[in-house]
Design an enzyme around this catalytic site. Structure first.
Site, PDB file in Angstrom:
ATOM      1  CB  CYS A  54      -7.192 -66.982 -19.822  1.00 32.37           C
ATOM      2  SG  CYS A  54      -7.160 -66.793 -21.602  1.00 32.37           S
ATOM      3  CG  HIS A 100     -21.339 -88.241 -21.689  1.00 32.32           C
ATOM      4  ND1 HIS A 100     -20.900 -86.973 -21.395  1.00 32.32           N
ATOM      5  CD2 HIS A 100     -21.954 -88.150 -22.876  1.00 32.32           C
ATOM      6  CE1 HIS A 100     -21.259 -86.163 -22.364  1.00 32.32           C
ATOM      7  NE2 HIS A 100     -21.900 -86.854 -23.286  1.00 32.32           N
TER       8      HIS A 100
HETATM    9  C1  PEP Z   1      -4.756 -70.622 -24.611  1.00 31.77           C
HETATM   10  O1  PEP Z   1      -4.532 -70.889 -25.794  1.00 31.77           O
HETATM   11  O2  PEP Z   1      -3.892 -70.266 -23.786  1.00 31.77           O
HETATM   12  C2  PEP Z   1      -6.116 -70.757 -24.076  1.00 31.77           C
HETATM   13  C3  PEP Z   1      -6.421 -70.343 -22.868  1.00 31.77           C
HETATM   14  O3  PEP Z   1      -7.035 -71.350 -24.866  1.00 31.77           O
HETATM   15  P1  PEP Z   1      -7.133 -72.935 -25.093  1.00 31.77           P
HETATM   16  O4  PEP Z   1      -6.203 -73.599 -24.143  1.00 31.77           O
HETATM   17  O5  PEP Z   1      -8.560 -73.256 -24.876  1.00 31.77           O
HETATM   18  O6  PEP Z   1      -6.696 -73.053 -26.514  1.00 31.77           O
END
Ligand code: PEP
Ligand code: MG
Length: 581
Positions: free
Chosen positions: A504, A200
């Site tokens: 993402c 932490h």
């Molecule tokens: C991905 O897999 O691209 C994603 C955004 O999720 P994580 O990186 O959390 O697996």
């Protein structure tokens, strides 16, 4: 000296070795000193007075921790303050009181010894657990014991006192409460002998933007208070023999970086997300809680495209209930309002085990019970999360739910079936991370309100390459023809169904790959907060019509290298409009 790079950035200054205040664990403390020495040898009278000393110390410590919770809430954030709320619960809880009472009455222990024995025993039990998370929490438990013993013996808990400007804090192990007590304005960096990236103290250092290196063996013996040192939190290095000139040079660079960071942020906040010809694009941020959402807003993100709720869950000692979750989701939505927030359903398992989830050992965790598979096997958990999201939706916020690790439409339908009627309009989206979801995109798009491509996992599953294995890192190619073709296929499927498609994964956070995604027709990028200025600066120099040619070259490329070069050609070498007046 080398250690673990635990919070990025470089800090330089003079060492301040943080020592704990000694608490004798013999039979008497100052509160008991007025008693005749025979008093403690009388088992009944001694025991009662020890118990009273414990109760007083407990009150002192509770007051101290309450103050700490407030201070951290104000200075750092609500998520971090929760750590100390947990400590407060342990201090005022029945477990410690019962154990201390038993040790005082049955083993004739003084209050301080009873407290330390209890916390040491609990810490050892934590250390024996397989989970790295609990092993690191052992440090928290010992910290609680030391603070409480200090409160009993001295009647107070000290803060480290006045720190000199630009102090480099050196400690054996920096406990979370010690980190939070520091006057962070005066702390240039932190270096510790123990701890790791997930302790932490490291998490707090990252949220306070203090460079930090942990796990440096022999550190305490190698430095003394006042010595000039330099801490490189990017590379995990501490330079212990630094000349005044070297230090001044480093400080100048650090000050410049700091100034730049501020102008980067203010530039980014006001910069519109448009190409050189005025064509707009959407840029959102990836966050894991309210504190990061504030940063995202500060950097001018147009929404949250990925809220990783498993990181939020990791800050709790057990599954947060519906009220707790709803409060967390609402906080992020309030910060981002009126822009949208995509809450990804708990994506634990594989490389993100949840400490309290009792995951079964698996031979192939990345192909195992992770993401929506974990949730569908524990419907009460899924139901609670959907209910929390639905509550925030019912309040009128633009919140959406996204399902990780999808392979078939039935998984989306199962999630949708749990949406309560009062939030029936809640958008439910698919995260495309598996080859199955690419190949079945038409069927998935038909049951989804939106799609977001998680390229981190998609690359790993399409190319059969573990994203965390350094030995096969050269096989992990985001520009591989199979990956680019998959993305194109997903875009076509989503647009044919009339739905929005974002990315993402990490590809959305770097100029060349982000441009390639837009070229392939992706509608929205969701990037890491710190990368937003660079992306905005890059896109502002490029005409959107240049991307038509890039798309052709990307899809025709015979190799990942060829595709990457085509994209990199478009990215200007110098991207720092925030340094110009
Ligand atoms: C991905 O897999 O691209 C994603 C955004 O999720 P994580 O990186 O959390 O697996
Ligand atoms: Mg993923």
């Amino acid at each position: 000296m080398t250690g673990i790079a635990s919070s990025p950035g470089v800090g330089a200054g003079s060492v301040f070795v943080l020592h704990e205040r000694e608490v004798p664990l013999g039979r008497t403390g100052p509160n008991a000193a007025s008693e005749a020495s025979g008093a403690t040898s009388h088992p009944r009278r001694g025991a009662e007075s020890e118990l009273e000393r414990f109760t007083i110390g407990q009150r002192v410590a509770a007051t101290y921790y309450r103050g700490l919770v407030e201070r951290v809430k104000k200075n750092v954030g609500a998520d971090e303050a929760e750590i100390f709320e947990g400590h407060l619960e342990i201090i005022t809880g029945d477990d410690i009181a019962e154990a201390v009472e038993a040790a005082i009455f049955e083993e004739d222990a003084i209050a301080e010894r009873a407290v330390i024995d209890f916390t040491e025993q609990t810490a050892k039990e934590f250390e024996e657990l397989e989970s790295e998370y609990f092993q690191q929490r052992a440090g928290d438990i010992r910290d609680i014991g030391r603070r409480l013993a200090e409160a009993i013996y001295y009647g107070s808990i000290t803060d480290p006192g006045e720190l000199p400007e630009d102090s480099v804090i050196v400690a054996e192990e920096l406990t979370p409460s010690a980190t939070a007590r520091l006057d962070t304005e005066r702390v240039a960096a932190i270096a510790t002998e123990k701890g790791g990236r997930t302790s932490h103290a490291a998490i707090l250092a990252r949220s306070l933007s203090i460079p930090c290196v942990t796990g440096i063996s022999g550190l305490i013996g190698a430095v003394r208070t006042g010595q000039l040192v330099l801490v490189d939190g990017d590379r995990g290095l501490v330079e212990t023999d630094v000349s005044r000139e070297r230090l001044d040079e480093a400080k100048e660079a650090i000050a410049k970086n700091r100034e730049q960071a501020t102008s980067r942020r203010s530039w980014s906040k006001q910069a519109v997300s448009r190409f050189a010809d005025g064509a707009p694009y959407e840029i959102h941020a990836n966050v894991s809680g309210a504190t990061e959402a504030e940063l995202a807003d500060g950097f001018g993100a147009g929404g949250v495209g990925l809220f990783r709720t498993e990181f939020l869950f990791m800050r709790y000692a057990d599954f947060p209930d519906v009220d707790q979750q709803a409060a967390e989701y609402r906080a992020v939505c309030q910060t981002m309002s009126p822009t949208p927030v995509i809450v990804r359903l708990l994506d634990c398992g594989a490389d993100k085990p949840l400490p309290y989830a009792n995951h079964e050992p698996e031979d192939n965790p990345f192909l195992g019970e992770r993401g929506i598979r974990f949730l569908l096997a524990r419907e009460n958990r899924l139901r609670a999360q959907i209910e929390a999201i639905a509550r925030v939706a019912a309040d009128g916020f633009a919140i959406k739910a996204m399902v990780p690790m999808v392979v078939s439409p039935q998984e989306i339908e199962a999630v949708r079936a749990l949406v309560p009627p009062e939030a029936s309009g809640l958008p439910v989206g698919t995260m495309v991370e598996t080859p199955a979801s690419v190949l079945a995109i038409d069927r998935l798009a038909a049951v989804s309100d939106f799609v977001s491509i998680g390229t981190n996992d998609l690359v790993q599953y399409v190319l059969a390459v573990d994203r965390g294995n350094a030995n096969v890192a050269s096989y992990y190619q985001e520009f591989h023809p199979a990956v680019l073709t998959s993305i194109k296929r997903v875009v076509e499927g989503c647009h044919a169904a009339g739905i929005h498609v974002g990315v993402c994964g990490d590809m959305a956070s770097h100029p060349a790959s982000a441009l390639s995604l837009i070229a392939l027709g992706v509608d929205e990028l969701s990037a890491s907060v710190a990368s937003i200025p660079e992306l905005k600066a890059c896109f502002a120099t490029i005409r959107k019509d240049a991307l038509e040619d890039l798309a052709v070259r990307l899809l025709a490329a015979g190799s990942a290298d060829e595709a990457r070069s085509a994209a990199e050609e478009l990215v200007p070498a110098n991207l720092a409009p925030w340094v110009r007046p």
